[in-house]
Design a protein around this motif. Structure first.
Motif, PDB file in Angstrom:
ATOM      1  N   THR A 206       0.944  -1.097  -0.171  1.00  0.00           N
ATOM      2  CA  THR A 206      -0.069  -0.004   0.151  1.00  0.00           C
ATOM      3  C   THR A 206       0.980   1.193   0.001  1.00  0.00           C
ATOM      4  N   GLY A 207       0.282   2.355  -0.324  1.00  0.00           N
ATOM      5  CA  GLY A 207       1.172   3.796  -0.519  1.00  0.00           C
ATOM      6  C   GLY A 207       0.109   4.638  -1.398  1.00  0.00           C
ATOM      7  N   TYR A 208       0.741   5.614  -1.795  1.00  0.00           N
ATOM      8  CA  TYR A 208      -0.296   6.589  -2.698  1.00  0.00           C
ATOM      9  C   TYR A 208       0.007   6.111  -4.162  1.00  0.00           C
ATOM     10  N   VAL A 209      -0.992   5.468  -4.567  1.00  0.00           N
ATOM     11  CA  VAL A 209      -0.983   4.782  -5.937  1.00  0.00           C
ATOM     12  C   VAL A 209      -1.231   5.722  -7.171  1.00  0.00           C
ATOM     13  N   ILE A 210      -0.517   5.617  -7.879  1.00  0.00           N
ATOM     14  CA  ILE A 210      -0.094   6.571  -9.220  1.00  0.00           C
ATOM     15  C   ILE A 210      -0.818   5.609 -10.249  1.00  0.00           C
ATOM     16  N   ASN A 211      -1.583   6.268 -11.147  1.00  0.00           N
ATOM     17  CA  ASN A 211      -1.940   5.464 -12.381  1.00  0.00           C
ATOM     18  C   ASN A 211      -1.633   6.320 -13.266  1.00  0.00           C
ATOM     19  N   GLY A 212      -0.419   6.301 -13.928  1.00  0.00           N
ATOM     20  CA  GLY A 212      -0.034   7.188 -14.873  1.00  0.00           C
ATOM     21  C   GLY A 212       1.088   6.437 -16.080  1.00  0.00           C
ATOM     22  N   GLY A 213       1.449   7.407 -16.885  1.00  0.00           N
ATOM     23  CA  GLY A 213       2.206   6.997 -18.012  1.00  0.00           C
ATOM     24  C   GLY A 213       3.469   7.649 -17.858  1.00  0.00           C
ATOM     25  N   PRO A 214       4.638   7.159 -18.785  1.00  0.00           N
ATOM     26  CA  PRO A 214       5.882   7.670 -19.017  1.00  0.00           C
ATOM     27  C   PRO A 214       5.737   9.174 -19.289  1.00  0.00           C
ATOM     28  N   ILE A 215       6.663   9.893 -18.827  1.00  0.00           N
ATOM     29  CA  ILE A 215       6.757  11.307 -19.193  1.00  0.00           C
ATOM     30  C   ILE A 215       7.947  11.382 -20.164  1.00  0.00           C
ATOM     31  N   ARG A 216       7.641  11.893 -21.438  1.00  0.00           N
ATOM     32  CA  ARG A 216       8.575  12.007 -22.647  1.00  0.00           C
ATOM     33  C   ARG A 216       9.463  12.973 -22.664  1.00  0.00           C
ATOM     34  N   ASP A 217       8.896  14.353 -21.888  1.00  0.00           N
ATOM     35  CA  ASP A 217       9.775  15.485 -21.799  1.00  0.00           C
ATOM     36  C   ASP A 217      10.993  15.200 -21.375  1.00  0.00           C
ATOM     37  N   MET A 218      12.319  15.376 -22.010  1.00  0.00           N
ATOM     38  CA  MET A 218      13.595  14.960 -21.419  1.00  0.00           C
ATOM     39  C   MET A 218      14.074  15.953 -20.321  1.00  0.00           C
ATOM     40  N   ARG A 219      13.370  17.095 -20.319  1.00  0.00           N
ATOM     41  CA  ARG A 219      13.935  17.811 -19.038  1.00  0.00           C
ATOM     42  C   ARG A 219      13.212  17.567 -17.789  1.00  0.00           C
ATOM     43  N   SER A 220      12.366  16.776 -17.973  1.00  0.00           N
ATOM     44  CA  SER A 220      11.543  16.143 -16.485  1.00  0.00           C
ATOM     45  C   SER A 220      12.813  15.220 -15.606  1.00  0.00           C
ATOM     46  N   LYS A 221      12.303  15.537 -14.404  1.00  0.00           N
ATOM     47  CA  LYS A 221      13.097  14.393 -13.511  1.00  0.00           C
ATOM     48  C   LYS A 221      12.837  12.984 -13.588  1.00  0.00           C
ATOM     49  N   TRP A 222      11.454  13.086 -14.215  1.00  0.00           N
ATOM     50  CA  TRP A 222      10.780  11.612 -14.342  1.00  0.00           C
ATOM     51  C   TRP A 222      10.868  11.212 -15.694  1.00  0.00           C
ATOM     52  N   SER A 225      12.658   7.150 -21.432  1.00  0.00           N
ATOM     53  CA  SER A 225      12.697   7.075 -22.886  1.00  0.00           C
ATOM     54  C   SER A 225      11.876   5.966 -23.543  1.00  0.00           C
ATOM     55  N   ARG A 226      11.673   6.197 -25.010  1.00  0.00           N
ATOM     56  CA  ARG A 226      10.558   5.031 -25.300  1.00  0.00           C
ATOM     57  C   ARG A 226      11.277   3.754 -25.569  1.00  0.00           C
ATOM     58  N   ASP A 227      12.667   3.733 -25.759  1.00  0.00           N
ATOM     59  CA  ASP A 227      13.695   2.685 -25.796  1.00  0.00           C
ATOM     60  C   ASP A 227      13.326   1.723 -24.623  1.00  0.00           C
ATOM     61  N   LEU A 228      13.634   2.431 -23.265  1.00  0.00           N
ATOM     62  CA  LEU A 228      13.461   1.711 -22.129  1.00  0.00           C
ATOM     63  C   LEU A 228      12.102   1.423 -21.749  1.00  0.00           C
ATOM     64  N   TYR A 229      11.152   2.236 -21.920  1.00  0.00           N
ATOM     65  CA  TYR A 229       9.764   1.649 -21.685  1.00  0.00           C
ATOM     66  C   TYR A 229       8.763   2.165 -22.862  1.00  0.00           C
ATOM     67  N   PRO A 230       8.561   1.331 -23.743  1.00  0.00           N
ATOM     68  CA  PRO A 230       7.675   1.812 -24.975  1.00  0.00           C
ATOM     69  C   PRO A 230       6.022   2.017 -24.642  1.00  0.00           C
ATOM     70  N   ARG A 261      13.991  -6.227 -16.710  1.00  0.00           N
ATOM     71  CA  ARG A 261      14.925  -5.190 -16.959  1.00  0.00           C
ATOM     72  C   ARG A 261      14.996  -3.827 -16.117  1.00  0.00           C
ATOM     73  N   LEU A 262      16.041  -3.438 -15.658  1.00  0.00           N
ATOM     74  CA  LEU A 262      16.158  -2.438 -14.674  1.00  0.00           C
ATOM     75  C   LEU A 262      15.773  -0.881 -15.293  1.00  0.00           C
ATOM     76  N   LEU A 263      14.571  -0.211 -14.600  1.00  0.00           N
ATOM     77  CA  LEU A 263      14.259   1.002 -14.616  1.00  0.00           C
ATOM     78  C   LEU A 263      14.833   2.009 -13.801  1.00  0.00           C
ATOM     79  N   HIS A 264      15.366   3.255 -14.044  1.00  0.00           N
ATOM     80  CA  HIS A 264      15.914   4.201 -13.006  1.00  0.00           C
ATOM     81  C   HIS A 264      14.815   4.544 -11.955  1.00  0.00           C
ATOM     82  N   LEU A 265      13.590   4.568 -12.544  1.00  0.00           N
ATOM     83  CA  LEU A 265      12.546   5.383 -11.534  1.00  0.00           C
ATOM     84  C   LEU A 265      12.039   3.953 -10.622  1.00  0.00           C
ATOM     85  N   GLU A 266      12.602   4.078  -9.440  1.00  0.00           N
ATOM     86  CA  GLU A 266      12.323   2.976  -8.514  1.00  0.00           C
ATOM     87  C   GLU A 266      11.127   2.670  -8.049  1.00  0.00           C
TER      88      GLU A 266
END
Ligand SMILES: *[C@@H]1O[C@H](CO)[C@@H](O)[C@H](O)[C@H]1NC(C)=O
Ligand SMILES: *[C@@H]1O[C@H](CO)[C@@H](O)[C@H](O)[C@H]1NC(C)=O
Length: 328
Positions: A206-222, A225-230, A261-266
């Motif tokens: 449990t926690g604060y559940v987020i239902n979201g998708g990848p942010i493709r803006d390269m300036r974002s902290k989050w 890339s499409r390569d890592l997560y299409p 496969r490892l993703l940097h967003l833990e």
């Protein structure tokens, strides 16, 4: 005579060489190296028929790191009710100390055993590593593996925490993973959410559940890339600022991560492992992942608050502790 000696010598060399060769090829590929010879329990055998499409293939993500600072005996005397894993960085000495002196104080709850563990990697600056080493010798609450400590390696830090619980504290009931700038309302966490007198849960998250998708803006902290997560959606995941789970999940996640496969967003990565495991995280609005101005009554209702400085941590804790008798 000399030829007999050299013959024997040759034979010995050949024997050794073949023994070494044999050992090097017969080592199962799923064990990770450099673990101070403490293999994770049941590493060769996944707990149930879940997720692992091909356990015998070489792990995608072997997590082949060694503990360079460890507290392997922390759980030996008694299984804790709650292990708190706090992701931290080397320079945050004040933040760690303020947590030890406030909500992370292991002695606050008497019978209910709490363990507080700070998670770190290796710094590129040897002086900082040395300072952390000294801090660890005083407080015995720091665990370090030999990966480079960086924002991009946060997932490794979380997986180290999962591995630590699975290996050295498998009998704990619950685990919380949080960050060093989070205020945790321990009374609510323990008595309102986890309820020590009730039957322990399994496969609980449990926690604060987020239902979201990848942010493709390269300036974002989050940025992702499409390569890592299409895919355009993430599985439901709990904000990394604070999530809580039954301790059995630690080993499940760690084992699943070896084949994921490892993703940097833990937090997203933990969400991916949970989906593979078929564990659905419960939404709990008490886990605040934004900053929230202090007020006694407001903070009494939450489980976590984000972006709290070490000074604020002390002020909030002192205020809440001294006003326990007041009603809201
Ligand atoms: C696990 O899988 C094997 C073969 O794939 C099957 O025979 C067995 O019944 C399964 N066990 C469980 C607990 O589902
Ligand atoms: C993450 O840690 C690994 C292992 O130490 C290292 O090789 C890698 O460079 C680190 N990555 C970053 C982005 O720091």
């Amino acid at each position: 005579m000399p030829s007999k000696v050299s013959c024997l010598y040759l034979l010995t060399v050949v024997c050794w060489a073949s023994a070494l060769w044999y050992l090097s090829i017969s080592r199962p590929t799923s064990t990770y190296v450099g673990h101070m010879s403490v293999p994770i329990r049941k590493a060769a055998k996944p707990p149930k028929n879940i997720t692992f499409t091909n356990i015998h293939t070489r792990p995608l993500n072997p997590h082949a790191f060694e503990f360079v600072i460890n507290e392997p005996k922390k759980c030996e005397s008694a299984a804790p009710f709650l292990v708190i894993l706090i992701s931290t960085t080397h320079k945050e000495f004040d933040a760690r100390q303020s947590i030890r002196e406030t909500w992370g104080d292991e002695s606050t709850f008497g019978d209910i055993r709490i363990l507080t563990i700070f998670l770190l990697g290796r710094n590129t600056d040897p002086v900082l590593n040395q300072m952390v080493e000294q801090e660890s010798q005083i407080f015995h609450d720091i665990v370090v593996e030999n990966f480079i400590d960086s924002y991009h390696n946060l997932t490794l830090k979380t997986m180290m925490g999962m591995r630590w619980v699975a290996t050295f504290c498998p009998k704990a009931q619950y685990v919380m993973k949080t960050d060093s700038d989070i205020f945790v309302n321990m009374d609510n966490l323990i008595y309102k959410l986890l309820k020590p007198t009730t039957k322990p849960r399994r496969r609980y998250f449990t926690g604060y559940v987020i239902n979201g998708g990848p942010i493709r803006d390269m300036r974002s902290k989050w940025y992702m890339s499409r390569d890592l997560y299409p895919d355009s959606k993430y599985p439901p995941f709990c904000s990394g600022t604070g999530y809580v789970f039954s301790a059995d999940v630690a080993e499940l996640i760690f084992q699943t991560s070896l084949h994921t496969r490892l993703l940097h967003l833990e937090d997203v990565y933990v969400g991916l492992c949970l989906r593979k495991l078929g564990i659905h995280p419960y939404q709990n609005s008490g886990f605040n992942h934004w900053k929230m101005a202090y007020s006694l009554c407001r903070y009494r209702r939450v489980i976590t608050v984000h972006q709290i400085s070490p000074e604020e941590m002390h002020r909030i804790w002192n205020d809440m502790s001294s006003k326990k008798h007041l009603r809201c």
